[in-house]
Design an enzyme around this catalytic site. Structure first.
Site, PDB file in Angstrom:
ATOM      1  NE  ARG A 113      -3.027   2.280  -4.725  1.00 41.93           N
ATOM      2  CZ  ARG A 113      -2.926   3.195  -3.745  1.00 41.93           C
ATOM      3  NH1 ARG A 113      -4.016   3.737  -3.224  1.00 41.93           N
ATOM      4  NH2 ARG A 113      -1.754   3.561  -3.290  1.00 41.93           N
ATOM      5  CG  HIS A 157      -3.354   8.957  -2.154  1.00 44.46           C
ATOM      6  ND1 HIS A 157      -2.926   7.745  -2.649  1.00 44.46           N
ATOM      7  CD2 HIS A 157      -2.374   9.374  -1.317  1.00 44.46           C
ATOM      8  CE1 HIS A 157      -1.745   7.450  -2.140  1.00 44.46           C
ATOM      9  NE2 HIS A 157      -1.380   8.448  -1.326  1.00 44.46           N
ATOM     10  CD  GLU A 202      -0.570   4.921   3.302  1.00 47.70           C
ATOM     11  OE1 GLU A 202       0.215   4.049   2.899  1.00 47.70           O
ATOM     12  OE2 GLU A 202      -0.223   6.084   3.594  1.00 47.70           O
ATOM     13  CG  ASN A 327      -0.770   1.340   0.748  1.00 46.19           C
ATOM     14  OD1 ASN A 327      -1.106   0.599  -0.168  1.00 46.19           O
ATOM     15  ND2 ASN A 327      -1.131   2.610   0.804  1.00 46.19           N
ATOM     16  CE1 TYR A 329       6.354   2.380   0.500  1.00 48.06           C
ATOM     17  CE2 TYR A 329       4.361   2.584   1.815  1.00 48.06           C
ATOM     18  CZ  TYR A 329       5.027   2.772   0.622  1.00 48.06           C
ATOM     19  OH  TYR A 329       4.374   3.331  -0.451  1.00 48.06           O
ATOM     20  CD  GLU A 387       0.984   3.780  -1.274  1.00 43.05           C
ATOM     21  OE1 GLU A 387       1.969   4.012  -0.504  1.00 43.05           O
ATOM     22  OE2 GLU A 387       0.033   4.558  -1.387  1.00 43.05           O
TER      23      GLU A 387
END
Length: 483
Positions: A113, A157, A202, A327, A329, A387
């Site tokens: 990606r 992005h 995002e 994504n 984290y 991600e």
């Protein structure tokens, strides 16, 4: 998002028993030893890959007709970026893409990606296409396919053309048409070979940090600006999805988008912080999820968006998607903060929670939580982890090798969390690590390192870390060590 107690907890991290051999000077990648049985395996056809973004790795910001982006402007503004860094050179991927594709291939990755730089393709944001700029992505796509790697282009992005920012950028609803024209131009060139297309990356982060708090490009602040940026990204995404759905036809494109989704928990589990956690969840997660899947904005922000949206907007935004990129984290621990943009603020994770170099909590079970929420509340769409990764202060050993055991432990925990979600019935189809290379980490500059591959800032030499070989074995074995 809602808290949930799982019968299957995310597996604890483990120290790998084998020390992986270092490549000499980064010139080649030595085969790592096979993973010891038993393995926690993934379904057949599970997609393994990695993700990057244009401004963070490409460099060549003034070559072959590329126009400036908001991040060029922002990073050259005094005091905006740690250490005064910028993305002028980044990882020089524009010239070294073949080397980077070879690194992916050696690791056995099957998907990449990457993002298209809008100002490289359309320097003014609209109008004529810059053929030389688009040719770069043409070469990259062919290089990937020649190595057996599927290209997954993301159309946006964060690197908005500065020429469009000068017209209001994401605060101007005309951007829905500008983005759609750009999307049609790119897919017309690459869509005979690239079949999976992500619209945005995002959008809530772009809105919150770029148009609310001002810590990211273009550095705008204010609650209303933040909400306008969210809505206009949603509108642009829906407009483009509809146009590409019509244009794709027999090309069998898979169309989707990528959202940052992270559960929001009240700090300390306190009832007094619960409204703050709900508000932040509505802003960060549901302001993009709910319009896309449910055709409405979340209750906490519905009145705000009612003053921004026009009749028909929500119908335009609610488009079918073939996949959702997630994504993840860490969780977001929120508390009441009267000075916060939405009356909320970040607080501490529970005592004893491990942290990355960025001071982000290490909470793999939060990924399972978010995936179960998509299953229970959003129709269980096909999901690809687009991600997931961690910054740690890498230390180079005597042989020039980074033995990044902390990163390996982080990745292993989160990959197992994805496996737990699959066991819960979640429709998880793939995992793409963030990221291949140590890169320009936005406002943090080059001091943060998320890559599987070290990049020498002076020579641009690539040296795979221990995590690279570890992930290569995960890919090749379609699974991770059980312990």
């Amino acid at each position: 998002m809602r808290r949930r107690t799982f019968l299957k907890a995310a597996a604890a991290t483990a120290t790998l028993g084998a020390t992986l051999a270092a490549p000499a000077g980064g010139a080649r990648v030595l085969a790592a030893p096979a993973l010891a049985a038993p393995l926690v395996s993934f379904p057949q056809g599970f997609v393994w890959g990695c993700s990057t973004s244009a401004y963070q790795i490409e460099g060549a910001v003034a070559e072959d007709g590329r126009g400036p982006s908001v991040w060029d402007t922002f990073s050259h503004s005094y005091g905006r970026i740690a250490n005064g860094d910028n993305g002028d050179t980044a990882c020089d991927h524009y010239h070294r893409y073949a080397e980077d594709v070879a690194l992916m291939a050696r690791a056995g990755m099957k998907a990449y990606r990457f993002s298209i730089a809008w100002p490289r393709v359309m320097p003014q944001g609209t109008g004529a296409v810059n053929a030389k700029g688009l040719d770069f992505y043409d070469r990259l796509t062919d290089s990937l396919l020649a190595r057996g790697i599927e290209p997954w282009p993301c159309l946006y992005h964060w690197d908005l053309p500065q020429a469009l920012q000068d017209k209001g950028g994401w605060l101007n609803r005309d951007i829905a048409g500008w983005f759609t024209d750009y999307a049609l131009a790119v897919t017309a060139k690459l869509g005979d070979r690239a079949k999976r297309w992500a619209m945005l990356n995002e959008p809530s982060v772009v809105a919150i940090f770029g148009h609310g708090t001002g810590g990211h490009a273009p550095g705008i602040t204010g609650r209303l600006n933040c909400l306008k940026a969210i809505h206009h990204q949603n509108l642009a995404q829906g407009t483009a999805l509809a146009a590409l759905r019509a244009a794709g036809g027999a090309k069998n494109w898979q169309l989707g988008t990528v959202l940052a989704l992270q559960p929001s928990w009240p700090v300390g589990g306190l009832d007094s912080n619960y409204p703050a956690s709900l508000m932040w969840d509505a802003l960060w997660n549901r302001s993009c999820l709910d319009p896309l899947f449910k055709g409405r904005y979340p209750e906490q922000l519905a009145a705000d968006f009612a003053g921004i949206a026009k009749p028909g907007d929500l119908a335009t935004i609610k488009q079918p998607v073939d996949f959702l990129g997630v994504n993840y984290y860490s969780r977001m621990h929120q508390q009441v903060d009267p000075q916060g943009l939405f009356g909320t603020g970040y607080g501490s994770a529970p005592e004893g929670t491990r942290r990355t170099g960025m001071e982000w909590p290490v909470e793999p079970d939060g990924l399972t939580e978010i995936l179960v929420e998509l299953q229970e509340s959003y129709g269980n769409p096909p999901v690809y982890i687009a991600e997931n990764g961690a910054d740690y202060p890498d230390t180079v050993g005597p042989g020039g090798r980074v033995q990044d055991d902390d990163r390996i432990a982080y990745l292993r925990g989160h990959i197992l969390a994805a496996r737990n979600a699959i066991d819960e019935g979640c429709n998880v189809k793939g995992y793409m690590v963030w990221t291949l290379l140590d890169n320009f980490e936005w406002a943090e500059g080059y001091r943060r390192r998320f890559g599987l591959v070290q990049v020498d800032r002076k020579t641009m030499a690539r040296t795979p870390k221990a995590s690279y070989d570890w992930y290569a074995n995960v890919v090749r074995n379609n699974g991770v060590p059980a312990a």
